[in-house]
Design a protein around this motif. Structure first.
Motif, PDB file in Angstrom:
ATOM      1  N   LEU A 139     -29.116   6.477  89.227  1.00 51.76           N
ATOM      2  CA  LEU A 139     -28.975   5.759  87.949  1.00 51.76           C
ATOM      3  C   LEU A 139     -27.601   5.106  87.841  1.00 51.76           C
ATOM      4  O   LEU A 139     -26.575   5.759  88.049  1.00 51.76           O
ATOM      5  N   HIS A 140     -27.588   3.817  87.498  1.00 54.49           N
ATOM      6  CA  HIS A 140     -26.345   3.078  87.262  1.00 54.49           C
ATOM      7  C   HIS A 140     -26.271   2.700  85.783  1.00 54.49           C
ATOM      8  O   HIS A 140     -27.170   2.030  85.262  1.00 54.49           O
ATOM      9  N   LEU A 141     -25.202   3.132  85.101  1.00 58.61           N
ATOM     10  CA  LEU A 141     -24.974   2.810  83.698  1.00 58.61           C
ATOM     11  C   LEU A 141     -23.703   1.981  83.590  1.00 58.61           C
ATOM     12  O   LEU A 141     -22.684   2.309  84.218  1.00 58.61           O
ATOM     13  N   GLU A 142     -23.751   0.921  82.763  1.00 56.21           N
ATOM     14  CA  GLU A 142     -22.585   0.032  82.674  1.00 56.21           C
ATOM     15  C   GLU A 142     -22.466  -0.576  81.285  1.00 56.21           C
ATOM     16  O   GLU A 142     -23.477  -0.873  80.635  1.00 56.21           O
ATOM     17  N   GLY A 143     -21.226  -0.750  80.836  1.00 53.86           N
ATOM     18  CA  GLY A 143     -20.960  -1.406  79.563  1.00 53.86           C
ATOM     19  C   GLY A 143     -19.683  -2.216  79.637  1.00 53.86           C
ATOM     20  O   GLY A 143     -18.756  -1.880  80.386  1.00 53.86           O
ATOM     21  N   GLU A 144     -19.643  -3.306  78.880  1.00 51.61           N
ATOM     22  CA  GLU A 144     -18.449  -4.156  78.842  1.00 51.61           C
ATOM     23  C   GLU A 144     -18.326  -4.789  77.458  1.00 51.61           C
ATOM     24  O   GLU A 144     -19.320  -5.204  76.861  1.00 51.61           O
ATOM     25  N   PHE A 145     -17.081  -4.846  76.962  1.00 48.46           N
ATOM     26  CA  PHE A 145     -16.801  -5.426  75.649  1.00 48.46           C
ATOM     27  C   PHE A 145     -15.618  -6.370  75.776  1.00 48.46           C
ATOM     28  O   PHE A 145     -14.615  -6.054  76.433  1.00 48.46           O
ATOM     29  N   ILE A 146     -15.728  -7.539  75.139  1.00 51.10           N
ATOM     30  CA  ILE A 146     -14.643  -8.508  75.171  1.00 51.10           C
ATOM     31  C   ILE A 146     -14.314  -8.954  73.756  1.00 51.10           C
ATOM     32  O   ILE A 146     -15.206  -9.116  72.908  1.00 51.10           O
ATOM     33  N   TYR A 147     -13.011  -9.120  73.507  1.00 51.21           N
ATOM     34  CA  TYR A 147     -12.519  -9.546  72.189  1.00 51.21           C
ATOM     35  C   TYR A 147     -11.567 -10.731  72.413  1.00 51.21           C
ATOM     36  O   TYR A 147     -10.622 -10.633  73.193  1.00 51.21           O
ATOM     37  N   LYS A 148     -11.855 -11.835  71.739  1.00 51.68           N
ATOM     38  CA  LYS A 148     -11.123 -13.077  71.978  1.00 51.68           C
ATOM     39  C   LYS A 148     -10.486 -13.573  70.685  1.00 51.68           C
ATOM     40  O   LYS A 148     -11.164 -13.699  69.666  1.00 51.68           O
ATOM     41  N   THR A 149      -9.186 -13.839  70.728  1.00 55.67           N
ATOM     42  CA  THR A 149      -8.470 -14.335  69.560  1.00 55.67           C
ATOM     43  C   THR A 149      -7.931 -15.742  69.827  1.00 55.67           C
ATOM     44  O   THR A 149      -7.730 -16.134  70.981  1.00 55.67           O
ATOM     45  N   GLN A 160      -3.001 -18.818  65.767  1.00 58.97           N
ATOM     46  CA  GLN A 160      -2.949 -19.093  64.320  1.00 58.97           C
ATOM     47  C   GLN A 160      -4.321 -18.966  63.657  1.00 58.97           C
ATOM     48  O   GLN A 160      -4.575 -19.569  62.618  1.00 58.97           O
ATOM     49  N   ASN A 161      -5.189 -18.162  64.263  1.00 61.62           N
ATOM     50  CA  ASN A 161      -6.527 -17.908  63.692  1.00 61.62           C
ATOM     51  C   ASN A 161      -7.276 -19.194  63.350  1.00 61.62           C
ATOM     52  O   ASN A 161      -7.978 -19.269  62.332  1.00 61.62           O
ATOM     53  N   ILE A 162      -7.119 -20.187  64.217  1.00 67.53           N
ATOM     54  CA  ILE A 162      -7.734 -21.486  63.940  1.00 67.53           C
ATOM     55  C   ILE A 162      -9.257 -21.436  64.071  1.00 67.53           C
ATOM     56  O   ILE A 162      -9.969 -22.336  63.594  1.00 67.53           O
ATOM     57  N   PHE A 163      -9.755 -20.374  64.713  1.00 66.30           N
ATOM     58  CA  PHE A 163     -11.194 -20.160  64.846  1.00 66.30           C
ATOM     59  C   PHE A 163     -11.430 -18.660  64.720  1.00 66.30           C
ATOM     60  O   PHE A 163     -10.615 -17.861  65.182  1.00 66.30           O
ATOM     61  N   PRO A 164     -12.527 -18.250  64.086  1.00 65.84           N
ATOM     62  CA  PRO A 164     -12.781 -16.800  63.926  1.00 65.84           C
ATOM     63  C   PRO A 164     -12.832 -16.087  65.278  1.00 65.84           C
ATOM     64  O   PRO A 164     -13.337 -16.632  66.263  1.00 65.84           O
ATOM     65  N   ASP A 165     -12.291 -14.883  65.332  1.00 65.08           N
ATOM     66  CA  ASP A 165     -12.291 -14.103  66.566  1.00 65.08           C
ATOM     67  C   ASP A 165     -13.713 -13.977  67.118  1.00 65.08           C
ATOM     68  O   ASP A 165     -14.681 -13.836  66.369  1.00 65.08           O
ATOM     69  N   THR A 166     -13.814 -14.037  68.436  1.00 62.65           N
ATOM     70  CA  THR A 166     -15.106 -13.914  69.110  1.00 62.65           C
ATOM     71  C   THR A 166     -15.231 -12.530  69.737  1.00 62.65           C
ATOM     72  O   THR A 166     -14.297 -12.045  70.383  1.00 62.65           O
ATOM     73  N   LYS A 167     -16.395 -11.932  69.567  1.00 63.16           N
ATOM     74  CA  LYS A 167     -16.654 -10.610  70.147  1.00 63.16           C
ATOM     75  C   LYS A 167     -17.988 -10.656  70.905  1.00 63.16           C
ATOM     76  O   LYS A 167     -18.937 -11.305  70.474  1.00 63.16           O
ATOM     77  N   SER A 168     -18.011  -9.960  72.035  1.00 57.81           N
ATOM     78  CA  SER A 168     -19.231  -9.914  72.828  1.00 57.81           C
ATOM     79  C   SER A 168     -19.282  -8.598  73.598  1.00 57.81           C
ATOM     80  O   SER A 168     -18.249  -8.051  73.980  1.00 57.81           O
ATOM     81  N   TYR A 169     -20.494  -8.095  73.805  1.00 55.38           N
ATOM     82  CA  TYR A 169     -20.645  -6.872  74.592  1.00 55.38           C
ATOM     83  C   TYR A 169     -21.946  -6.907  75.380  1.00 55.38           C
ATOM     84  O   TYR A 169     -22.874  -7.670  75.075  1.00 55.38           O
ATOM     85  N   SER A 170     -22.000  -6.074  76.397  1.00 52.50           N
ATOM     86  CA  SER A 170     -23.186  -5.952  77.237  1.00 52.50           C
ATOM     87  C   SER A 170     -23.321  -4.502  77.673  1.00 52.50           C
ATOM     88  O   SER A 170     -22.329  -3.880  78.079  1.00 52.50           O
ATOM     89  N   VAL A 171     -24.527  -3.958  77.587  1.00 49.99           N
ATOM     90  CA  VAL A 171     -24.812  -2.620  78.104  1.00 49.99           C
ATOM     91  C   VAL A 171     -26.106  -2.702  78.907  1.00 49.99           C
ATOM     92  O   VAL A 171     -27.042  -3.412  78.520  1.00 49.99           O
ATOM     93  N   PHE A 172     -26.145  -2.002  80.055  1.00 52.38           N
ATOM     94  CA  PHE A 172     -27.383  -2.021  80.820  1.00 52.38           C
ATOM     95  C   PHE A 172     -27.515  -0.768  81.677  1.00 52.38           C
ATOM     96  O   PHE A 172     -26.545  -0.037  81.916  1.00 52.38           O
ATOM     97  N   ALA A 173     -28.739  -0.544  82.129  1.00 54.51           N
ATOM     98  CA  ALA A 173     -29.061   0.580  82.998  1.00 54.51           C
ATOM     99  C   ALA A 173     -29.966   0.090  84.119  1.00 54.51           C
ATOM    100  O   ALA A 173     -30.828  -0.768  83.914  1.00 54.51           O
ATOM    101  N   ALA A 174     -29.755   0.642  85.314  1.00 58.13           N
ATOM    102  CA  ALA A 174     -30.583   0.313  86.470  1.00 58.13           C
ATOM    103  C   ALA A 174     -30.872   1.601  87.231  1.00 58.13           C
ATOM    104  O   ALA A 174     -29.987   2.446  87.393  1.00 58.13           O
TER     105      ALA A 174
END
Length: 332
Positions: free
Chosen positions: A215-225, A228-242
């Motif tokens: 079993l392979h378990l994996e997760g990743e999270f990214i936070y982007k700023t 001068q906060n000219i655009f709202p912060d971006t957030k993304s994540y991924s989780v998976f199993a194989a």
């Protein structure tokens, strides 16, 4: 490689001992081809694509110097020059790379196409850091004692691979720490500062995977700023199993069922429109992917990936992306 050795022997006759030494420095040719068929169930449309046709030449020039040159002859029909670098490794715990290279950032992003678990990368690895290659220099420090870790730091032009003439007033830079606390486990912390045009953006990433038997378990999270906060912060994540199911078939090595869920908020790639206005380039979405990979027998890697992707958007957004993907992958 054989032709290289034969030609060398004809021009410069050498002893058996010298021939063994020469073999070590002979260039190695590698390649990856990914051909796929997709059916878009949202649009009732079909298409065939060649997603990758990569070929690389790599090898050693001396005990401390190596090189790599890689080209993709068809990335969805477009030819791209990818890696082109020289690497110095004077000691086991340190190396220095200069030239065109992939930025040391993220987990899904750093996988080569033949190493992917799914036919399409996660939102983390594609929408947020797609094509994260540049021209610059990277150093790597490796520790194998106590708690093993790799630490990388790099500085880059910031203009990508195809614009190398301009003098830079600012640069992009990246940091990556990989820690291996126990066998078959990795935790990575990543930072990348980029400035595609006038807007400086900062990306923070944490990823982990753990292998438990098959079993392979994996997760990743990214936070982007954004500056001068000219655009709202971006957030993304991924989780998976194989899960690998090994077979005793002559032509089939294993069958791997997989499931993934990934999500992202609105994203901007750092390019302004209408003066100084930054609009959404990648709209918020979620996706559930299920599939199975058939790994055919060696000596070469040969996978067949069958995936179905179900997208979820806000109520006021039309979904045109649900699709079935059948991909054939060879690596030699």
């Amino acid at each position: 490689v054989v032709l290289f050795l034969i030609t060398t022997l004809i021009i410069f006759p050498i002893s058996a001992v010298e021939l063994d030494s020469l073999k070590k420095y002979a260039p190695q040719v590698e390649g990856t081809i990914r051909a796929k068929y997709e059916y878009n169930s949202s649009l009732d449309g079909h298409r065939f694509q060649v997603r990758s046709a990569r070929f690389s030449l790599n090898g050693d020039l001396s005990p401390i110097t190596s090189y790599k040159a890689e080209i993709d002859l068809s990335d969805e029909g477009v030819t791209k020059m990818l890696d082109a670098y020289v690497r110095l490794k004077p000691v086991d715990w340190f190396n220095f790379t200069i030239g065109q290279q992939k930025i040391p950032f993220g987990t899904d992003n750093l996988r080569s196409p033949h190493q992917l678990y799914f036919a399409n990368r996660s939102f983390v690895g594609k929408q947020l850091v797609s094509g994260l290659r540049d021209v610059g220099a990277t150093v790597l420090f490796r520790n194998t004692n106590a708690v093993p870790f790799d630490f990388q730091a790099g500085v880059y032009n910031g203009d990508g691979l195809y614009y190398q003439q301009d003098w830079q007033k600012s640069v992009n830079y990246a940091l990556r720490l990989e820690v291996f606390p126990v066998k078959n486990m990795e935790i990575s912390l990543n930072y990348n500062s980029i400035k595609p045009e006038e807007l400086r953006m900062h990306l923070y990433d944490i990823g982990t995977y753990f292998d438990i038997s098959n079993l392979h378990l994996e997760g990743e999270f990214i936070y982007k700023t954004y500056y001068q906060n000219i655009f709202p912060d971006t957030k993304s994540y991924s989780v998976f199993a194989a899960y690998n199911i090994w077979t005793n078939k002559q032509f089939l090595k294993k069958i791997t069922p997989l499931m993934r869920f990934d999500s992202m908020t609105d994203n901007n790639k750092g390019k302004a429109v209408d003066g100084n206005i930054y609009k959404t380039d990648d709209i918020a979405r979620k996706r559930f992917t299920s599939g199975v990979t058939f790994s055919l027998a060696k000596p070469f890697l040969n996978d067949i990936r069958l995936n179905y992707e179900k997208y979820f958007y806000a109520d006021n957004v039309v979904n045109n992306d649900d699709k079935l993907v059948l991909e054939f992958v060879v690596r030699f």
